[in-house]
Design an enzyme around this catalytic site. Structure first.
Site, PDB file in Angstrom:
ATOM      1  N   HIS A 134       0.845  -1.149  -0.012  1.00 26.48           N
ATOM      2  CA  HIS A 134      -0.021  -0.228   0.068  1.00 26.48           C
ATOM      3  C   HIS A 134       0.882   1.284  -0.226  1.00 26.48           C
ATOM      4  CE1 HIS A 134      -3.419   2.427   1.095  1.00 26.48           C
ATOM      5  NE2 HIS A 134      -2.888   3.218   1.918  1.00 26.48           N
ATOM      6  N   GLU A 135       1.937   1.327   0.807  1.00 26.49           N
ATOM      7  CA  GLU A 135       2.743   2.392   0.966  1.00 26.49           C
ATOM      8  C   GLU A 135       3.479   2.718  -0.489  1.00 26.49           C
ATOM      9  OE1 GLU A 135       2.251   4.586   3.311  1.00 26.49           O
ATOM     10  OE2 GLU A 135       1.028   3.296   4.450  1.00 26.49           O
ATOM     11  N   HIS A 138       1.492   4.236  -3.044  1.00 25.36           N
ATOM     12  CA  HIS A 138       1.418   5.830  -2.808  1.00 25.36           C
ATOM     13  C   HIS A 138       2.516   6.358  -3.596  1.00 25.36           C
ATOM     14  CE1 HIS A 138      -2.060   6.440  -0.223  1.00 25.36           C
ATOM     15  NE2 HIS A 138      -1.639   5.738   0.787  1.00 25.36           N
ATOM     16  N   GLU A 197      -6.455   6.522  -1.398  1.00 20.38           N
ATOM     17  CA  GLU A 197      -6.558   5.348  -0.396  1.00 20.38           C
ATOM     18  C   GLU A 197      -6.805   4.212  -1.328  1.00 20.38           C
ATOM     19  OE1 GLU A 197      -4.757   4.901   2.331  1.00 20.38           O
ATOM     20  OE2 GLU A 197      -4.416   7.172   2.410  1.00 20.38           O
TER      21      GLU A 197
END
Length: 263
Positions: A134-135, A138, A197
């Protein structure tokens, strides 16, 4: 005159238009990669000077190992899809910080910090890969650049788009403090939008799957996050989509992701 100004703004916005890898979503990026990387690296280095690194060698090694595997899979994807030029924007680092907060954050350029307080919820490397993927997403999607561009437009309007504007660099540096916000609050002060997100969830699941991890564990991980979210909101959850919506979206995307990207 007003029409000319509007046309000028439209052309500059068009010039700054980009597409997010994997999703194809159009985004406007008005800040150069170099400006973003320079400002974010300053913030990251300042934070790491004071952040206490974990003394747990085994857990620190796990964070690094999972991060490197996902970073390698991500870079392989970029190379295979004509995006090799993007690789220069990444100098991956994966740090475990001694802090009880249930949190993790990402800086542009691939600087990712995980807090020890998150690890009780990641019993396996696959579950940790949900967070790290997930990071990483980003960073690859340039969400920080997009946030900064939105803030520039909101604060300065069309004037900031001109390359000759004398205070552009100063404006970028000032906004960096707000956009990245690492330091006293240890995390991102200006939250990613829910759109960002959901996009990071989707892309992160793909990256972790490419790296050989099992994406199905994402459902259980977010259910544990939800179960621990009774009465108070962990920092990692505070700016994110509600639990039920996030889990439903992940469940919807999992069959497609496994069919296309599972080794």
């Amino acid at each position: 005159m007003r029409k000319i100004a509007s046309l000028f703004v439209a052309l500059l916005l068009l010039a700054g238009c980009s597409s997010v890898p994997l999703t194809g979503r159009k985004q406007v990026l008005l800040v150069s990669d170099q400006e973003v990387l320079t400002s974010s690296l300053t913030q990251y280095n300042d934070y790491m000077k004071t952040a206490p690194l974990s003394t747990d060698a085994k857990k620190s090694a796990m964070v690094t190992r999972v991060g490197q595997k996902i970073a390698a899979a991500t870079e392989a994807y970029l190379k295979a899809n004509g995006l090799e030029a993007e690789l220069k924007n990444f100098a991956w680092e994966f740090k475990l910080v001694k802090d009880t907060q249930v949190n993790a954050f990402c800086m542009p350029g691939g600087k990712i910090v995980v807090y020890e307080g998150l690890l009780p919820l990641t019993a396996t490397e696959d579950e940790l890969a949900v967070v790290v993927g997930h990071e990483v997403a980003h960073a690859v999607a340039k969400h920080s650049n997009e946030r900064m561009s939105q803030q520039l437009m909101a604060q300065y309007g069309a004037a900031i788009l001109g390359a000759a504007v004398s205070n552009r660099s100063a404006a970028v540096q000032q906004l960096a403090t707000t956009v990245y916000g690492v330091g006293a609050q240890y995390g991102v002060m200006l939250p990613f939008s829910r759109k960002h997100e959901y996009e990071a969830d989707y892309m992160g699941l793909i990256f972790m799957t490419m790296a050989g991890y099992q994406p199905d564990v994402a459902v259980g991980f977010w259910q544990k996050m939800s179960a621990g979210n009774q009465g108070s909101v962990p920092e990692f959850m505070s700016t994110h989509p509600c639990d039920a919506s996030r889990i439903a979206e992940i469940q919807k995307n999992l069959p497609e992701i496994k069919a296309k990207f599972k080794k």
